[in-house]
Design an enzyme around this catalytic site. Structure first.
Site, PDB file in Angstrom:
ATOM      1  N   GLY A  91     -14.109 -15.845  57.152  1.00  0.00           N
ATOM      2  CA  GLY A  91     -13.846 -14.516  57.667  1.00  0.00           C
ATOM      3  C   GLY A  91     -13.946 -14.484  59.182  1.00  0.00           C
ATOM      4  O   GLY A  91     -14.451 -15.424  59.807  1.00  0.00           O
ATOM      5  N   GLY A 139     -14.930 -17.964  53.513  1.00  0.00           N
ATOM      6  CA  GLY A 139     -13.852 -17.245  52.866  1.00  0.00           C
ATOM      7  C   GLY A 139     -12.710 -18.135  52.424  1.00  0.00           C
ATOM      8  O   GLY A 139     -11.972 -17.789  51.497  1.00  0.00           O
ATOM      9  N   GLU A 162     -23.127 -20.306  55.941  1.00  0.00           N
ATOM     10  CA  GLU A 162     -23.517 -18.950  56.329  1.00  0.00           C
ATOM     11  C   GLU A 162     -24.954 -18.808  56.810  1.00  0.00           C
ATOM     12  O   GLU A 162     -25.252 -17.952  57.653  1.00  0.00           O
ATOM     13  CB  GLU A 162     -23.261 -17.994  55.159  1.00  0.00           C
ATOM     14  CG  GLU A 162     -21.796 -17.709  54.892  1.00  0.00           C
ATOM     15  CD  GLU A 162     -21.103 -18.798  54.070  1.00  0.00           C
ATOM     16  OE1 GLU A 162     -19.901 -18.671  53.816  1.00  0.00           O
ATOM     17  OE2 GLU A 162     -21.788 -19.771  53.695  1.00  0.00           O
ATOM     18  N   ASP A 170     -21.245 -16.306  50.307  1.00  0.00           N
ATOM     19  CA  ASP A 170     -20.661 -15.180  49.575  1.00  0.00           C
ATOM     20  C   ASP A 170     -19.313 -15.610  48.992  1.00  0.00           C
ATOM     21  O   ASP A 170     -19.137 -16.777  48.675  1.00  0.00           O
ATOM     22  CB  ASP A 170     -20.552 -13.944  50.465  1.00  0.00           C
ATOM     23  CG  ASP A 170     -19.577 -14.097  51.618  1.00  0.00           C
ATOM     24  OD1 ASP A 170     -19.326 -15.244  52.056  1.00  0.00           O
ATOM     25  OD2 ASP A 170     -19.034 -13.080  52.096  1.00  0.00           O
TER      26      ASP A 170
END
Length: 404
Positions: A91, A139, A162, A170
């Protein structure tokens, strides 16, 4: 750069420049969406940002997939990245940083759309093929590793880094990592380590290794196979090199120290075990973990352990969304991104900066229900998974999970 809310992300029809108008020529679409016979093609097209995802890009991909799911003229979907550096670097974290600093909740809408897309991919009713060539992070894992046919090359580098920016794995990362044999997933989550093709396949994050110079021929053959109604999996196996071509999985060998060190129930115990291990790689892992956000480490470990007991990807995405919404208001997310991509001093000042100062109550708040703001993906039925068996037979994603 922040995502472009009005990004002209979809080009349906001939590829550029043939379909450009004078206005469209001013800016390349961030996602190229087109039909090539019975093959639907999606190309992430922000090469300077290694195809980092924006809200507009996520929405464009989601729209294309839902349209093609109901289109009898599309038999399979292929996803790749432009620029040659990677499928997707994740992301747009600078956008998260800028929004968090000014109290803008816009990232919540991005995560909600992204996680819904991840769930859609995992249950897609047609063969979904992802070319995981080059860098695939965060992502990028979400738009590839949940698919039915996942292809890596000698240039592939995968990671969920992350915790190094004050966030947590995530895009369904906790679901994927928690289901890797032994404690390898815990190791990858807490260190943010990068892995290549052999380890990606051994961990169940990819299916086939193809040499990067074979990708154009594979794509051409996939286009023909889609037109003939043949499965993508058997075709990928035909083009794939033998397993030895990727080399052995180093992580599989490292389970001798990974499993006993990471089986503990707290980050403190894991660090102590790694530090005391006679394996040099274990002590190096301890140094990596010690540099990460203490809060992110503890929240990540709990999320991974919880993911093992959750019923499936949707429930894990719901949990990750709760965590992400809380992290948006924390010091460590802003500080971690500042140190990594804004000031680039690589010296984040975490708060709290010691594991002992992150209490169980501190961790609990990241898992509190969101009430009406819940995503509810754990209850959603989704689309029917693809049966990509073809003549040679291949297990789909759900079946692969069942036999791991």
């Amino acid at each position: 750069m922040p995502p472009e809310p009005t990004d002209p992300a979809v080009l349906d029809g001939p590829t550029v420049p043939a379909a450009r108008t004078a206005t469209a020529a001013l800016a390349e679409p961030a996602v190229l969406v087109r039909r090539e016979g019975a093959l639907g093609r999606i190309t992430l097209n922000r090469p300077k940002a290694i195809n980092a995802l924006t809200t507009g890009m996520v929405q464009a991909i989601d729209t294309a997939l839902r349209t093609w799911a109901a289109d009898d003229g599309i038999a399979a979907v292929l996803v790749d990245g432009a620029g040659g550096r990677g499928l997707c670097a994740g992301g747009d974290i600078r956008f998260f940083h800028d929004c968090a600093r000014r109290g803008d909740p816009a990232p919540k809408a991005f995560w909600a759309a992204e996680y819904r897309l991840n769930a859609l991919i995992s249950t897609y009713p047609k063969p979904y093929v992802a070319l995981m060539d080059g860098l695939v992070m965060g992502g990028g894992i979400g738009i590839s590793a949940h698919g039915a046919t996942r292809i890596v090359t000698e240039r592939s580098v995968l990671s969920m880094p992350e915790v190094g920016i004050g966030f947590v794995p995530d895009v369904g990362g906790t679901h994927l990592l928690a289901r890797i044999p032994g404690e390898i997933g815990t190791h990858l989550a807490l260190t943010g380590a990068r892995i290549g093709a052999a380890d990606a396949i051994a961990c169940g994050l990819a299916d086939h290794h193809l040499p990067s110079d074979a990708l154009p021929a594979f794509v051409a053959a996939l286009r023909e196979a889609a037109g003939a109604g043949l499965g993508a999996g058997p075709l990928a196996r035909r083009y794939a090199t033998v397993a030895a071509a990727t080399g052995p999985s180093s992580l599989a060998a490292d389970r001798a120290w990974i499993d006993p060190c990471y089986r503990h129930g707290s980050v403190e115990e894991i660090l102590a075990a790694l530090t005391a291990s006679p394996a040099p790689a274990a002590r190096a892992a301890a140094e990596e973990i010690a540099a990460k956000s203490p809060t992110s480490l503890k929240v990540t470990l709990r999320a991974l352990r919880s993911a093992r007991a959750l019923p499936g990807l949707g429930a894990c995405l719901d949990q990750e969304y709760r965590i992400a919404c809380v992290l948006l208001s924390t010091h460590d997310l802003v500080e971690g991104i500042r140190a990594a991509v804004v000031d680039k001093d690589r010296s984040p000042r975490w708060s709290p900066d010691r594991l002992d100062d992150v209490t169980a109550e501190d961790v609990d708040r990241f898992f509190a229900p969101l009430g009406d703001a819940e995503l509810g993906l754990g209850e959603a039925g989704g689309l029917r998974p693809a049966d990509d068996s073809g003549p040679g037979g291949e297990l789909g994603l759900r079946e692969r999970e069942a036999v791991r």
